[in-house]
Design an enzyme around this catalytic site. Structure first.
Site, short mmCIF file in Angstrom:
data_model
loop_
_atom_site.label_atom_id
_atom_site.label_comp_id
_atom_site.label_asym_id
_atom_site.label_seq_id
_atom_site.Cartn_x
_atom_site.Cartn_y
_atom_site.Cartn_z
N LYS A 40 -2.23 -1.58 -3.84
CA LYS A 40 -3.10 -0.42 -3.75
C LYS A 40 -2.29 0.86 -3.80
CE LYS A 40 -6.14 1.82 -0.53
NZ LYS A 40 -6.50 1.97 0.82
N LYS A 87 0.86 -1.19 0.00
CA LYS A 87 0.00 0.00 0.00
C LYS A 87 0.89 1.23 0.00
CE LYS A 87 -3.62 2.35 2.58
NZ LYS A 87 -4.58 2.25 3.68
C1 PBG Z 1 -7.51 3.17 5.69
C2 PBG Z 1 -7.77 3.04 4.23
C3 PBG Z 1 -7.61 4.00 3.22
C4 PBG Z 1 -8.11 3.41 2.07
C5 PBG Z 1 -8.52 2.13 2.40
N1 PBG Z 1 -8.28 1.91 3.74
C6 PBG Z 1 -7.14 5.39 3.27
C7 PBG Z 1 -5.78 5.75 3.64
O1 PBG Z 1 -4.90 4.91 3.83
O2 PBG Z 1 -5.57 6.94 3.77
C8 PBG Z 1 -8.20 4.07 0.73
C9 PBG Z 1 -9.31 3.62 -0.13
C10 PBG Z 1 -9.62 4.50 -1.26
O3 PBG Z 1 -8.99 5.54 -1.51
O4 PBG Z 1 -10.57 4.15 -1.98
N2 PBG Z 1 -6.19 3.21 6.08
#
Ligand code: PBG
Length: 322
Positions: free
Chosen positions: A246, A193
């Site tokens: 992601k 991520k």
């Molecule tokens: C929580 C999380 C996030 C997303 C999924 N889980 C946001 C982040 O890390 O700031 C992003 C999902 C999206 O942008 O659709 N940590």
């Protein structure tokens, strides 16, 4: 000329025969934002078509989606009490826990419930872990995340999806789940991520933007592709069942590389910013939404994604784009 690639492009019937990538409805997971209360259904301005639902409204919407085959959900809890220790995240009364129970009660084995495990929507500061002197402290955050995963498993979640990017959280979650008899609750880790500006609209949806600083001390630097494999391999060793990349669109190389480096299923998350950009351009008449969406979805699969998490899922299913 001996080779004329255009021969196999001459008409639809032959193009369909040689298509290398085929999407299936089984690949898709649809995210939901769940809020406390009753009869709450609000649109999220930055994500046209996506809503906040209270549990009762969620059930109605899920029933509609299910008719079109949308049967795998990723749940996010929003608007819960925010504290420094994120205690509402692992409560057995959380809105996510209630949503899991009600979904299971109403739809049973017809659906598959996955929950996001992260505390950013449950902390006053909006970071994905517990702060010690303004630094997101790894090991105390992992303890909280493990408790959150356990609460979801106890409520009946089929799968938990840790999205926090703390080190060692997959192992800790596996251990706490197994210790409580949930050895069959699966883990899909947000293994790779990146700290990304593509999450912008989500932070409005989840009210989870960090109050101070950014997430770069825990989410990955988008310049790093090798480190992405290291993160993924660690999660695999710790017991993750599915590895996720992601965001998706700007990270096709990572999806592809991961597909060749693991035997596990690979998921990609077509995140909020990717969704909102398409919606905005389509609204302006600058692009053909259906064509753009389906080109993106095929690209994920071609890159090697076995599973696609996307806010477009409902449109794709309901409008028969697939
Ligand atoms: C929580 C999380 C996030 C997303 C999924 N889980 C946001 C982040 O890390 O700031 C992003 C999902 C999206 O942008 O659709 N940590």
């Amino acid at each position: 000329m001996i080779q004329r690639p255009r021969r196999l492009r001459k008409k639809p019937i032959i193009r369909e025969m040689i298509a290398e990538t085929r999407l299936s409805k089984n690949m898709f997971i649809y995210p939901y934002f769940v809020v406390p209360g009753k009869k709450e259904k609000h649109s999220i301005a930055a994500m046209p078509g996506i809503h906040h639902f209270s549990v009762d409204e969620l059930l109605k919407d899920a029933e509609k989606g299910l008719k079109h085959g949308v049967d795998k959900f990723l749940l996010f809890g929003v608007n819960e009490e925010k504290t420094k220790d994120a205690s509402s995240s692992f409560s057995n009364n959380s809105v996510v826990v209630k949503a899991i129970k009600e979904l299971k009660k109403n739809f049973g084995e017809d659906i598959y419930v996955i929950t996001d495990v992260c505390v950013c929507a449950y902390t006053t500061h909006g970071h994905c872990g517990i702060l010690h002197d303004d630094y997101v402290h790894n090991d105390s955050s992992v303890e909280v995340l493990a408790k959150m995963a356990l609460a979801h498993a106890q409520a009946g979640a089929d799968m938990v999806a840790p999205s926090d990017m703390m080190d060692g959280r997959v192992g800790a979650i596996r251990e706490i789940l197994d210790g409580d008899g949930f050895e069959n609750t699966a883990i899909m880790s947000y293994a790779v991520k990146f700290a990304s500006a593509f999450y912008g609209p989500f932070r409005e949806a989840a009210d989870s933007a960090p109050q101070k600083g950014d997430r770069k001390s825990y989410q990955m630097d988008f310049r790093n592709g090798r480190e992405a494999m290291k993160e993924a391999m660690l999660d695999e060793q710790e017991g993750s069942d599915i590895l996720m990349v992601k965001p998706a669109l700007a990270y096709m190389d990572v999806i592809s590389n991961l597909r060749t480096n693991t035997l596990l299923p690979v998921a990609c998350y077509n995140v909020s910013g990717e969704y909102s950009m398409v919606k905005a351009a389509a609204k302006n008449g600058w692009i053909d939404e259906q064509k753009i969406v389906m080109e993106n979805m095929h690209a994920f699969a071609r890159a090697g994604a076995d599973i696609i998490i996307s806010y477009h899922t409902r449109d794709i299913f309901e409008k028969n784009w697939i």
